[in-house]
Design an enzyme around this catalytic site. Structure first.
Site, PDB file in Angstrom:
ATOM      1  N   LYS A  15     -29.734  -5.679 -51.029  1.00  0.00           N
ATOM      2  CA  LYS A  15     -28.990  -4.580 -50.406  1.00  0.00           C
ATOM      3  C   LYS A  15     -28.732  -3.478 -51.434  1.00  0.00           C
ATOM      4  O   LYS A  15     -28.868  -3.712 -52.645  1.00  0.00           O
ATOM      5  CB  LYS A  15     -27.673  -5.113 -49.839  1.00  0.00           C
ATOM      6  N   ARG A  38     -13.338 -11.227 -44.019  1.00  0.00           N
ATOM      7  CA  ARG A  38     -14.092  -9.979 -43.825  1.00  0.00           C
ATOM      8  C   ARG A  38     -14.814 -10.150 -42.494  1.00  0.00           C
ATOM      9  O   ARG A  38     -14.212 -10.041 -41.454  1.00  0.00           O
ATOM     10  CB  ARG A  38     -15.019  -9.750 -45.025  1.00  0.00           C
ATOM     11  N   TYR A  77     -14.751  20.326 -70.827  1.00  0.00           N
ATOM     12  CA  TYR A  77     -13.680  20.654 -69.876  1.00  0.00           C
ATOM     13  C   TYR A  77     -12.372  19.973 -70.275  1.00  0.00           C
ATOM     14  O   TYR A  77     -12.371  18.832 -70.727  1.00  0.00           O
ATOM     15  CB  TYR A  77     -14.036  20.127 -68.481  1.00  0.00           C
ATOM     16  N   MET A 108     -20.787  16.891 -64.927  1.00  0.00           N
ATOM     17  CA  MET A 108     -21.637  16.460 -63.825  1.00  0.00           C
ATOM     18  C   MET A 108     -23.023  16.049 -64.316  1.00  0.00           C
ATOM     19  O   MET A 108     -23.567  15.023 -63.902  1.00  0.00           O
ATOM     20  CB  MET A 108     -21.760  17.583 -62.784  1.00  0.00           C
TER      21      MET A 108
HETATM   22  C1  LIG Z   1     -23.680  -9.154 -51.679  1.00  0.00           C
HETATM   23  C2  LIG Z   1     -23.687 -10.489 -51.061  1.00  0.00           C
HETATM   24  C3  LIG Z   1     -24.239 -11.594 -51.738  1.00  0.00           C
HETATM   25  C4  LIG Z   1     -24.690 -11.539 -53.168  1.00  0.00           C
HETATM   26  O1  LIG Z   1     -23.572 -11.519 -54.016  1.00  0.00           O
HETATM   27  P1  LIG Z   1     -23.741 -11.686 -55.596  1.00  0.00           P
HETATM   28  O2  LIG Z   1     -22.372 -11.803 -56.092  1.00  0.00           O
HETATM   29  O3  LIG Z   1     -24.424 -10.442 -56.072  1.00  0.00           O
HETATM   30  O4  LIG Z   1     -24.574 -12.896 -55.804  1.00  0.00           O
HETATM   31  C5  LIG Z   1     -24.335 -12.786 -51.059  1.00  0.00           C
HETATM   32  N1  LIG Z   1     -23.882 -12.909 -49.782  1.00  0.00           N
HETATM   33  C6  LIG Z   1     -23.317 -11.878 -49.111  1.00  0.00           C
HETATM   34  C7  LIG Z   1     -22.823 -12.077 -47.737  1.00  0.00           C
HETATM   35  C8  LIG Z   1     -23.184 -10.641 -49.732  1.00  0.00           C
HETATM   36  O5  LIG Z   1     -22.620  -9.618 -49.076  1.00  0.00           O
END
Ligand SMILES: *Cc1c(COP(=O)(O)O)cnc(C)c1O
Length: 389
Positions: A39, A137, A272, A320
């Site tokens: 992801k 969650r 800055y 930036m």
């Molecule tokens: C992001 C995620 C993972 C991976 O988590 P890590 O800590 O990077 O291993 C696994 N399962 C779910 C549901 C996640 O959202």
């Protein structure tokens, strides 16, 4: 592309990724499947290249957070199973089915919507049931008084037309925290998850093909949670406190270059806000790496970047597009020299600690104007820049 390369760039070492994959696979054992979490553009490393590498290496599954991330992979020759961990609008169920994308089902309302849309579309949507065992969650609430309603809800979802329940999973909240309180919490989450899945299997009269829960912390610390598949993200990229003890290597090295050097008299304010003033004759370098590249402005005046001669303190507010580094004590560093922001010589964990955050946030923050350069077999094999030419 050539022009941007000597600015700020990320070197992605696919050999390190392969090494980490093999090490984690060996740790999980031959009976356990492997899901790589890709992801957020593979935590900033480039989802297409990382996914293709994992596909070639023989990983079993990938996970993303949205249908857009899944479709990016499908459009780029990734044919292996992909699980969407997050929300997909019900209007997209047809596309999920047509593209063989697996969807997490997190509650009764979603199960009903997805089922209805799948029936309307024709064909079956492959789903993994998400159990909320304590992350609070997403997922079917199953703790304490919710056990009965949780399990019966899961069983109803598995029996709906148009849905094919291939898997069941949960997510740990503190598997990477080593104190007793959190160990107990993780064990309780795991025990609830196995109880829920066993009870659902008993009532359904069949087994889930894939039960999974082990994220990075659990892969490192709780081998009993591997079940049918492990699901690491961070460890695969070689970061976090567990990576060194497992012999894993960081996949990304973020580099920039010294673009200009000027010498200032004592009493000169820099950048800055004038939060830094020279106390001596100061040889100051400008590097083209700023918060629009993914640097954190909150690190201003309190971190160092690694030169070939050693760490150069960052001075003044981070801008930036650039920031200043003090080269007074590093006289051999010259214009054009490479500077490592994080990577092999300067662990991302240290910069993350300085920024009061976790390595995830730093690699995810590397922005689209930073080209990714991919290495395999020690050679550069591809460059990618995500700007709209
Ligand atoms: C992001 C995620 C993972 C991976 O988590 P890590 O800590 O990077 O291993 C696994 N399962 C779910 C549901 C996640 O959202």
């Amino acid at each position: 592309m050539e022009s941007t390369l000597r600015r700020t760039w990320a070197e992605i070492n696919l050999d390190a990724l392969a090494h980490n994959y093999h090490a984690l696979r060996a740790k999980a054992g031959p009976q356990v499947k492997f899901l790589g979490v890709v992801k957020a553009d593979a935590y900033g490393h480039g989802a297409i290249q990382v996914s293709k590498a994992l596909q070639e290496l023989g990983a079993d599954y990938l996970a993303v957070s949205s249908i857009d991330e899944a479709m990016e992979l499908r459009k780029n020759d990734v044919t292996m199973p992909i699980l969407i961990l997050g929300h997909t609008p019900k209007e997209q169920v047809g596309r999920l089915i047509d593209n063989h994308i697996t969807q997490a089902v997190t509650c009764e309302a979603k199960a009903l919507e997805y089922s209805e849309e799948a029936v309307r579309h024709g064909g079956a949507l492959t789903v993994h049931i998400k159990v909320d065992s304590g992350m609070s969650r997403l997922g079917y609430l199953c703790a304490d008084d919710h056990f009965e309603s949780g399990v019966s809800g899961i069983c109803r979802a598995c029996s709906l037309p148009g849905l094919r329940a291939e898997g069941i999973f949960t997510h740990f909240a503190v598997a990477d925290e080593p104190d007793m309180d959190n160990i107990v919490y993780t064990q309780r989450q795991f025990s609830l998850f196995t109880k829920v899945s066993a009870e659902a299997e008993k009532r359904l009269g069949c087994r889930f093909a894939i039960r999974h829960c082990a994220n990075t912390g659990a892969v490192a610390c709780y081998p009993e949670t591997y079940l049918d598949m492990v699901r690491p993200g961070l460890l695969l990229y070689g970061y976090g406190e567990f990576a060194p003890e497992l012999g894993l290597e960081p996949v990304m090295t973020l580099k920039t270059t010294v673009s200009t050097i000027k010498t200032y008299e004592p009493g000169t304010s820099v950048s800055y806000g004038r939060i830094f003033t020279t106390e001596r004759r100061t040889r100051m370098g400008v590097v083209p790496y700023g918060y629009a590249d993914g640097f954190f402005r909150s690190l201003s005046n309190r971190c160092s970047l690694m030169t070939a001669q050693g760490p150069a303190p960052q001075r003044g507010k981070i801008c930036m597009d650039m920031c200043m580094i003090d080269l007074t004590d590093l006289p051999a560093v010259d214009v054009g020299d490479e500077v490592e922001i994080f990577g092999r010589h300067s662990p991302v964990e240290e910069l993350a600690k300085e920024a009061n955050t976790i390595p995830y946030e730093l690699t995810c923050a590397v922005s689209k104007r930073v080209p990714r350069v991919y290495y395999k077999g020690g050679r550069e094999i591809e460059r990618e820049l995500l700007l709209r030419f």
